[in-house]
Structures are given as C-alpha cells and as structure tokens.
Design an enzyme around this catalytic site. Structure first.
Site, PDB file in Angstrom:
ATOM      1  N   LEU A 171      30.273  54.314 106.985  1.00  0.00           N
ATOM      2  CA  LEU A 171      29.031  55.075 107.093  1.00  0.00           C
ATOM      3  C   LEU A 171      28.844  55.568 108.520  1.00  0.00           C
ATOM      4  O   LEU A 171      28.727  54.760 109.454  1.00  0.00           O
ATOM      5  CB  LEU A 171      27.833  54.214 106.669  1.00  0.00           C
ATOM      6  CG  LEU A 171      27.827  53.714 105.222  1.00  0.00           C
ATOM      7  CD1 LEU A 171      26.580  52.867 104.951  1.00  0.00           C
ATOM      8  CD2 LEU A 171      27.906  54.862 104.234  1.00  0.00           C
ATOM      9  N   GLY A 174      32.597  44.989 105.483  1.00  0.00           N
ATOM     10  CA  GLY A 174      32.078  44.858 106.846  1.00  0.00           C
ATOM     11  C   GLY A 174      30.640  45.327 106.874  1.00  0.00           C
ATOM     12  O   GLY A 174      30.051  45.624 105.824  1.00  0.00           O
ATOM     13  N   GLY A 175      30.039  45.407 108.063  1.00  0.00           N
ATOM     14  CA  GLY A 175      28.642  45.806 108.169  1.00  0.00           C
ATOM     15  C   GLY A 175      28.345  47.106 107.456  1.00  0.00           C
ATOM     16  O   GLY A 175      27.451  47.183 106.614  1.00  0.00           O
ATOM     17  N   ASP A 176      29.090  48.167 107.814  1.00  0.00           N
ATOM     18  CA  ASP A 176      28.891  49.470 107.175  1.00  0.00           C
ATOM     19  C   ASP A 176      30.209  50.030 106.654  1.00  0.00           C
ATOM     20  O   ASP A 176      30.394  51.240 106.568  1.00  0.00           O
ATOM     21  CB  ASP A 176      28.235  50.452 108.156  1.00  0.00           C
ATOM     22  CG  ASP A 176      29.059  50.659 109.424  1.00  0.00           C
ATOM     23  OD1 ASP A 176      30.083  49.958 109.596  1.00  0.00           O
ATOM     24  OD2 ASP A 176      28.691  51.529 110.239  1.00  0.00           O
ATOM     25  N   GLU A 177      31.136  49.131 106.325  1.00  0.00           N
ATOM     26  CA  GLU A 177      32.460  49.529 105.827  1.00  0.00           C
ATOM     27  C   GLU A 177      32.622  49.099 104.374  1.00  0.00           C
ATOM     28  O   GLU A 177      32.241  47.987 103.988  1.00  0.00           O
ATOM     29  CB  GLU A 177      33.562  48.891 106.673  1.00  0.00           C
ATOM     30  CG  GLU A 177      33.621  49.410 108.108  1.00  0.00           C
ATOM     31  CD  GLU A 177      34.786  48.806 108.863  1.00  0.00           C
ATOM     32  OE1 GLU A 177      35.879  48.708 108.287  1.00  0.00           O
ATOM     33  OE2 GLU A 177      34.589  48.410 110.017  1.00  0.00           O
TER      34      GLU A 177
END
Length: 332
Positions: free
Chosen positions: A199, A239-242
């Site tokens: 993102l 992941g956080g935004d993956e």
C-alpha cells in the site's frame, strides 16, 4: 396338586415369556410379555408349532417328540414377520399331559427391546436382561457424552488452528498460512501466480490521522482484495501494509494484469474515516511458478518482491511482472 390357572398366575410373575401347552401342543396360556409381541394375535388356543418355528433340534415335528428332547434346550423363532429369535427350555408335566416352555431373547434382546418397545417391567426382576439393558443405556449415554465432548474438542481445535492462520485485524490469512499454502502447492506440483502488493502512502495516513485510521484503511483494503479475487485464491497480510495474493492454476498474464489493474483502481479511491479523507494507492509485483525450473517458495517470493520494487520505481500505482525486470535483477 396346583391347578393350571394358578400355575399360570405364578408363571406370569416368575417368567412372563412362558408358554403353557397341553399334551397335544395346544397353547393354554402365555406370559404377558410374550403376548405383547403379538398384541393383535391371541396365542391361547393355537397350536404351539403354528406360532413358532423350531430351529433346533430340527428333527422334531410334534410337541410329544419335543418333550423327549434330552437336554430340553430349544432354539425357535416366530413363523410370521418379524421372525424374532428365541432361546427356550421345556419342562414336561408328568405323564405327558403338557409342558411349560420358558422363552428368552438371548442375544437378540436389544433388537426385541427396540422392535417391541419393551421396558424393564416386561422382564422379571431377577432377569439378567435388566442389568444388560441398564448397561446398554449407560453405555449409550457415555458414548453420546464422549461424542459431544469430541465435537467440542474438534471445534476448539479448528478454532485455534483458524486463529493461528488468521490475521486478527483484517481477517485475512497470515504469513504462517501463506507458507503452509505455498508448501502444499509446490509439493503438489500445482502452478500458480503470486502477487506482492504494497500500500503506497499508508504511512502518511497513520502519521496524519493515527493508528485507528490506519487500521480502518487496512480493513477496507482487505475487503477490496477479497472482492476482486476468487473464493479459492489466497489473500494474506504478511507485514504492516504488505500483502501476498496467490492464484492457483492461473498463468495468464493478461488476466493477472487485469486483476492488478482493478485492485489498484479501487485502492486509489479515497476512503472516509471519522470525517477525514484517507488516500492510498498500491504497487504490485507478480511472479509465476512456471518461471522456475524447480519452484521454491523463497525464490518465488523473492521474484515477486523484485517485481514490486520495480513497480515502485516506475512511479507507484502500477503493476510489474518479474519477467519485465532487467537481467541485472534476475528477470525470467
């Protein structure tokens, strides 16, 4: 000497499946439990061998001959349906004037209890059938309790397993689930495509509007990915935004490029959170398992990662295939 009627009353209590026959084999009285098996067919007055088929000893054809059986043990069954089986013992009267034949269900007692709706009151208090029925009922209750416990345990195990493979914020698969699915696909030699999606501008949403807004954006992004993909595709937050998306059996680059385009288009649309506008986009890199002579999860992940960074270098909000990379980036 005791009269026949008085004898019948005693036998009603002591052995409620008795048959009292005269010297010619005519039934004079029967026990209440035995008559309950044929409630619409009074047995008194009929010939014993018209009601019962003698299974053993087979050579006996008359009651007179039956009274001479050495061990006096019988195996019988009803002539009509249902042909319930019985074990019997015959006790002749002196002078051949008749006999008492006491019957029991033997090993067919469970079927008889089921077929005729018998209860403990249909058996004498000293009959081992009562203990057997209690044991069967207790065993059935224990088995039902065991089945119920097993179902609860299985449900708890499935819930725990589901939780172990689920990202709690978005409800998507997590990295552990992705690793498991990749291992299964590779061991089954199934072809697949992998998208690595990141993102863009997500950090600015978090920094400007706080983690609650960031969580909302992640949840909305997850819904978009599930909406654009098929039900049997895998969408995992790694992941956080993956995110990683796995498309089993899909190698068509045109279709994959179309999916990536729809994802980017929808993720680029502004999202409203608590009166504020959240703007993100997405960069996507795709690798195909068929690009590798011997597919390995880490190699395909690395290839999709390289394609993702190529998309970011191209200005973000775009999609790149691993094969579009330069030779220096190990293009396929």
């Amino acid at each position: 000497m005791i009269k026949t009627a008085e004898l019948g009353q005693l036998l009603d209590t002591l052995c409620p499946m008795f048959v009292l026959v005269d010297g010619k084999g005519r039934v004079e009285q029967v026990g209440p439990t035995l008559q309950k098996l044929r409630p619409d067919q009074p047995m008194a007055g009929q010939n014993f061998l018209d009601i019962f088929e003698l299974v053993r000893p087979r050579s006996i054809k008359t009651i007179a001959a039956l009274m001479t059986v050495p061990d006096r043990k019988l195996h019988l069954r009803f002539q009509d349906q249902p042909q319930t089986a019985f074990k019997g013992l015959i006790a002749p009267f002196p002078g051949g004037s008749g006999a008492v034949i006491n019957l029991s269900f033997g090993i067919s007692i469970l079927d008889a209890v089921r077929d005729y709706s018998l209860t403990s009151t249909d058996f004498p208090g000293t009959d081992l059938a009562i203990e057997l029925l209690y044991l069967v009922e207790a065993n059935s209750a224990a088995m039902e309790a065991s089945r119920s416990l097993n179902l609860r345990l299985q449900g708890a195990m499935l819930a725990a397993e589901e939780q172990a493979y689920t990202d709690t914020l978005t409800g998507l698969k997590n990295r552990r689930a992705m690793d498991h699915i990749l291992g299964h696909l590779i061991s089954a030699k199934s072809s697949f495509a992998m998208m690595h999606l990141d993102l863009d501008f997500f950090k600015s949403v978090n920094d400007r509007l706080g983690h609650a807004a960031g969580d909302y954006v992640l949840q909305q992004a997850a819904k978009i990915m599930l909406d654009v993909t098929r039900s049997d595709d895998t969408v995992a937050r790694v992941g956080g935004d993956e995110f990683v998306l796995i498309f089993k059996g899909m190698n068509d680059r045109t279709k994959l490029d179309g999916i990536a385009g729809r994802l980017i288009s929808r993720l680029c649309k502004p999202m409203q959170f608590d009166g504020a506008t959240c703007r993100i986009s997405a960069s996507i890199g795709t690798a195909l398992s068929t690009q590798f002579e011997v597919p390995k999860a880490e190699d395909i992940l690395h290839a999709a990662d390289l394609a993702l960074y190529a998309a970011k270098r191209s200005g973000r909000s775009c999609h790149r295939f691993y094969c579009e990379l330069s030779d220096a980036q190990h293009s396929g």
